[in-house]
Design an enzyme around this catalytic site. Structure first.
Site, PDB file in Angstrom:
ATOM      1  N   GLY A 204       7.556  -3.626 -54.423  1.00 58.04           N
ATOM      2  CA  GLY A 204       6.337  -3.050 -53.345  1.00 58.04           C
ATOM      3  C   GLY A 204       5.932  -1.707 -53.385  1.00 58.04           C
ATOM      4  O   GLY A 204       6.278  -1.044 -54.630  1.00 58.04           O
ATOM      5  N   ASN A 205       5.202  -0.903 -52.511  1.00 58.59           N
ATOM      6  CA  ASN A 205       4.857   0.303 -52.643  1.00 58.59           C
ATOM      7  C   ASN A 205       4.548   0.705 -50.974  1.00 58.59           C
ATOM      8  O   ASN A 205       4.920  -0.032 -50.096  1.00 58.59           O
ATOM      9  CB  ASN A 205       3.417   0.546 -53.242  1.00 58.59           C
ATOM     10  CG  ASN A 205       2.364  -0.500 -52.747  1.00 58.59           C
ATOM     11  OD1 ASN A 205       1.944  -0.143 -51.474  1.00 58.59           O
ATOM     12  ND2 ASN A 205       1.927  -1.413 -53.187  1.00 58.59           N
ATOM     13  N   ARG A 206       4.453   2.166 -51.035  1.00 55.35           N
ATOM     14  CA  ARG A 206       4.468   2.789 -49.770  1.00 55.35           C
ATOM     15  C   ARG A 206       3.183   2.722 -48.813  1.00 55.35           C
ATOM     16  O   ARG A 206       3.044   3.155 -47.844  1.00 55.35           O
ATOM     17  CB  ARG A 206       4.734   4.203 -49.923  1.00 55.35           C
ATOM     18  CG  ARG A 206       6.167   4.398 -50.441  1.00 55.35           C
ATOM     19  CD  ARG A 206       6.271   6.086 -50.488  1.00 55.35           C
ATOM     20  NE  ARG A 206       7.480   6.459 -51.248  1.00 55.35           N
ATOM     21  CZ  ARG A 206       8.648   6.351 -51.253  1.00 55.35           C
ATOM     22  NH1 ARG A 206       8.802   6.155 -49.754  1.00 55.35           N
ATOM     23  NH2 ARG A 206       9.663   6.964 -51.814  1.00 55.35           N
ATOM     24  N   SER A 207       2.212   1.761 -49.268  1.00 56.92           N
ATOM     25  CA  SER A 207       1.036   1.756 -48.427  1.00 56.92           C
ATOM     26  C   SER A 207       1.449   1.243 -47.004  1.00 56.92           C
ATOM     27  O   SER A 207       1.966  -0.073 -47.032  1.00 56.92           O
ATOM     28  CB  SER A 207      -0.098   0.877 -49.061  1.00 56.92           C
ATOM     29  OG  SER A 207      -1.150   0.794 -48.367  1.00 56.92           O
TER      30      SER A 207
END
Ligand code: CTP
Length: 399
Positions: A204-207
């Site tokens: 995933g990512n940090r958004s």
């Protein structure tokens, strides 16, 4: 609608000039009542020119018109920004020592106060008590924003952005701010996609989804019918917005394309995973010996580039985001310009991320580029403020 705009003696009084603009541009008749001390920050000429109406500060001007009674009684809405600690104290104790406080006593319409002061003053028990008193009487007192204050210091006490104050105030009387997106259908994607490795792990990512949510809220406030495709966001659903939760890029792509078929605007604010694991294990992956683990990834479709290419609806405006860090091969803006040309979207909103910027932060700074990579708009401030600036740019492209 008749709005009385009170202005207290704080440096943030200049922001009320923008607030006044927003209110008058929304078609309202605004009468500005500054306190005498506030004129040290923004003078009578500014208020008279922007409101097109005379401006007085005390009860001894225009006496035959008994203004201190008439102004409050005739108003459909009272907004005070900035409301200083002193003004809150005078309002809470029912003083009537100038035109503004007198008008506050005669007003029978909804009243919204937008405080701005130093953190210490906001947190002082005297101010807390005054705010509690005012709220208990039905006065709407906004919480100040957190951020940079007048000096080098920062904390709670900043005046919220003019758009937020206008929206909050107009919401009290059930009238949204601008209706320049009325009748428009828009799709906004937000958050970050997750690509599962197994039932418990994902890439995933940090958004956090904040900018996308701010864009959806702003569009709804301006009258648009909004579908928000939300990838793994833990924020409350914005008012008046249809939220479609998704997890993976494939789900996000399907939901966005389904709703984009009838949309005037598609804004891809989501951080979409470029790659996903080639296979997803149906049970939890186990450690296998002492060695490392090599994952095989396959590329995801580029949802934005596809939308720009396919144009699911004639005249549709397609907007992308580019979160860039800048590196040895180019600056944030250079990467943004290259992406604008590559993606084919009508507008690309470029923002710098990393090193404490961008993700989840309260403030954002963006440059909006057109398809050729030329600057259209630059905006900085809260994500709400940026959201409105992005919609201003989009609106000019709607046919
Ligand atoms: N985007 C998309 N589909 C993808 C990847 C990105 O629709 N598979 C969209 C994002 O929603 C955003 C824009 O493309 O609007 C730019 O995303 P970004 O990750 O910055 O760009 P990439 O194309 O992934 O380029 P790179 O990773 O090389 O910077």
């Amino acid at each position: 609608m008749r709005i009385l705009l009170g202005v207290g003696a704080g440096i943030a009084a200049y922001k009320s000039a923008l607030l006044l603009r927003l209110l008058t541009e929304s078609g309202h008749e605004v009468r500005v009542v500054p306190t005498r001390a506030s004129l040290a920050f923004v003078g009578t000429a500014t208020w008279e020119a922007l409101s097109g109406r005379p401006v007085t500060t005390d009860v001894f001007q225009n006496v035959p018109e008994v203004e201190h009674v008439r102004l409050g009684k005739e108003a459909d809405l009272v907004v005070v920004a900035p409301a200083t600690a002193d003004l809150l104290a005078r309002a809470a104790t029912g003083r009537a020592d100038d035109l503004l406080t007198a008008a506050l006593l005669t007003a029978r319409c909804p009243v919204l106060l937008a405080p701005a002061m130093h953190t210490e003053m906001w947190e002082h028990p005297a101010t807390r008590a005054n705010v509690a008193t005012l709220r208990s009487r039905g006065v709407h007192v906004l919480d100040p924003a957190v951020g940079r204050l007048t000096g080098a210091d920062s904390g709670a006490g900043r005046l919220p952005e003019p758009e937020e104050i206008a929206e909050a105030a107009l919401a009290l009387v059930g009238t949204p701010l601008r209706q320049d997106l009325a009748g428009r259908r828009v799709v906004v994607s937000a958050g970050g996609t997750r690509e599962p490795l197994d039932p418990v792990r994902f890439l995933g990512n940090r958004s956090t989804g904040r900018q996308g949510y701010a864009l959806a809220s702003a569009a709804a406030a301006r009258g648009a019918e909004v579908t928000l495709v939300a990838a793994n966001v833990s924020l409350p659903d914005p008012a008046g917005v249809a939220v479609v939760p998704v997890e993976t890029t494939a789900e996000l792509r399907a939901a966005v394309r389904e709703h984009a078929a009838a949309a005037d605007v598609v804004v891809m604010a989501a951080a979409v995973a470029d790659y996903r694991p080639a296979t997803t294990a149906s049970s939890k992956l186990k450690k296998d010996g002492d060695g490392g683990l090599t994952l095989e990834l396959v590329q995801n479709p580029d949802v934005l580039a596809e939308l720009a290419q396919d144009r699911l609806r004639p005249g549709q405006v397609v907007v992308g985001f580019a979160a860039e860090t800048g590196d040895a091969s180019g600056s944030v803006l250079e990467h943004g310009r290259a992406k604008a040309l590559r993606k084919g979207a009508d507008l690309l909103v470029v923002n710098a991320v990393g090193a404490g910027r961008g993700f989840g932060e309260v403030e954002n700074e963006v440059v909006v580029l057109d398809r050729e990579g030329t600057d259209v708009v630059r905006s900085g401030g809260t994500k709400e403020h940026v959201a409105h600036a992005v919609w201003d740019a989009i609106r000019t492209r709607l046919v």
